[in-house]
Design an enzyme around this catalytic site. Structure first.
Site, PDB file in Angstrom:
ATOM      1  N   CYS A 358       0.817  -1.227   0.000  1.00  0.00           N
ATOM      2  CA  CYS A 358       0.000   0.000   0.000  1.00  0.00           C
ATOM      3  C   CYS A 358       0.846   1.270   0.000  1.00  0.00           C
ATOM      4  O   CYS A 358       0.355   2.334  -0.373  1.00  0.00           O
ATOM      5  CB  CYS A 358      -0.898   0.049   1.224  1.00  0.00           C
ATOM      6  SG  CYS A 358      -1.835  -1.432   1.555  1.00  0.00           S
TER       7      CYS A 358
HETATM    8  O1  KQY Z   1      -4.268   1.119   0.946  1.00  0.00           O
HETATM    9  C1  KQY Z   1      -4.482   1.174   2.105  1.00  0.00           C
HETATM   10  N1  KQY Z   1      -4.400   0.104   2.789  1.00  0.00           N
HETATM   11  C2  KQY Z   1      -4.845   2.486   2.708  1.00  0.00           C
HETATM   12  C3  KQY Z   1      -5.419   2.440   4.070  1.00  0.00           C
HETATM   13  C4  KQY Z   1      -5.734   3.799   4.622  1.00  0.00           C
HETATM   14  C5  KQY Z   1      -5.998   3.736   6.088  1.00  0.00           C
HETATM   15  C6  KQY Z   1      -6.180   5.046   6.751  1.00  0.00           C
HETATM   16  N2  KQY Z   1      -6.254   4.892   8.169  1.00  0.00           N
END
Ligand code: KQY
Length: 370
Positions: A358
């Protein structure tokens, strides 16, 4: 200068390569959002530095940092990593960065999806995302590449996985969630993906990982490691809600062929069991804001080994300091025998709601096919 193209990648012969194809570099964003990262992001910055430095042993890394954190990032990351100034709302470049595309003539382009913080004001995870929504375009400007943008089509990079040969895997839980494209039918979303990723087949899994903050991004439950070959996050524990979610994904993939008519090889990647939960100490230290409920001791985290990054000759694998770490390394080493598996204890990234995949975005190497 970067042009906004009115055609589609499909018409123009551009495709999104599989992550396992060669990269030019990897992009990352320096973390500093104090309401998502505890203690003003200092603990997560330490892990971020480790991730960036490990990737840089395989391929160049560019880190985007805000003006406030530019010097800190520059000094902390050392000489081998390029740091550029760019504002952002948080560090999730997999979701906010460009989806890079290549053609066979050695050209690079990208798709700039609309970003609304995983669901907009009603369902999303933060209330202001203007800066994040400009990241893809800014990177294309820096790289001097043209981009495709579909108006009114919300998508995050972590919600798609492609094999570079005509197949894309997504989850219904995420792509059909009402916070993203309520004005579009499943067929219209399917068609947009086909046109803008230049693929022939979309495989719609029902779910991703239980309690994933992103409405179950596909990149947390599986990973293409080669055409027609995936690793799938798995548990044998039938009392765990994840069991049904992973089982349905396994059954669907087993019953489907990819765009080229090949059956999928599915390698099970065992999840931590018991699942990772937040400790009392980990629940402290985030700035409090109106729109977010702080994590509490005992909250289950969507910890998955599938959220790794494949780099040139390596895999940067999140681990959690539990017994399943060893099994994950063995599984990946077996299925990717020519890659070096590098592990990083990524609990600190997990606390913010994601993992190594991510917070990274690979830029593919341009290819010329004769
Ligand atoms: O791609 C992702 N896992 C983004 C997660 C965002 C979380 C914000 N607290």
């Amino acid at each position: 200068m970067t042009k906004r193209l009115v055609s589609t990648p499909k018409k123009d012969g551009f495709r999104m390569p599989g992550e396992f194809e060669k990269h030019e570099k990897t992009w990352m964003i320096w973390p500093e959002k104090a309401d998502n990262w505890r203690y003003c992001a200092k603990p997560v910055q330490k892990v971020f530095i480790q991730v960036a430095k490990e990737i840089s042993k395989f391929e160049p890394v560019v880190v985007c940092a805000s003006s406030l954190q530019y010097q800190n990032a520059l000094k902390s990351l050392g000489n081998n990593i390029q740091v550029i100034e760019m504002s952002s709302d948080d560090m999730w470049i997999r979701d906010t960065g460009p989806a890079f595309l290549v053609d066979d003539k050695g050209n690079l382009r990208a798709v700039d999806w609309e970003f609304n913080a995983w669901g907009g004001l009603e369902y999303g995870l933060y209330s202001s995302w203007d800066k994040d929504n400009q990241i893809a375009k800014k990177i294309c400007e820096l790289e001097n590449i043209d981009l495709y943008k579909i108006d009114d089509f919300v998508l995050e990079g972590g919600s798609i996985h492609v094999d570079g040969e005509g197949t894309c895997i997504v989850t219904q839980a995420c792509l059909l969630h009402k916070g993203r494209n309520p004005h579009l039918s499943k067929n219209e979303i399917d068609q947009n993906l086909k046109n803008f990723l230049n693929v022939e087949k979309i495989i719609w899994l029902e779910n991703g990982i239980y309690l994933d903050e992103t409405d179950e991004h596909v990149d947390n439950i599986l990973h293409f490691i080669a055409p027609a070959t995936v690793v799938l996050a798995w548990t044998d524990d039938k009392n765990d809600p994840q069991y049904e979610m992973s089982k349905k994904a396994f059954d669907l993939l087993s019953s489907q062929k990819d765009s080229k008519g090949r059956e999928f090889k599915i390698h099970k990647l065992y999840l931590p069991n018991p699942p990772i939960t937040v400790t009392e100490e980990e629940a402290m230290g985030c700035d409090l804001v109106k729109e977010e409920i702080p994590k509490k001791k005992g909250d289950r985290q969507a910890a998955s080994y599938a959220n790794f990054l494949i780099v040139n000759g390596g895999v940067i694998l999140p681990i959690f300091n539990v017994k399943e770490d060893k099994i994950a390394v063995e599984t990946l080493q077996k299925v990717l025998p020519n890659h070096k598996i590098v592990t990083i204890n990524s609990r600190e990234i997990l606390l913010g709601g994601g993992n190594i995949h991510c917070i990274t975005q690979q830029q593919p190497l341009k290819v010329t096919k004769k």
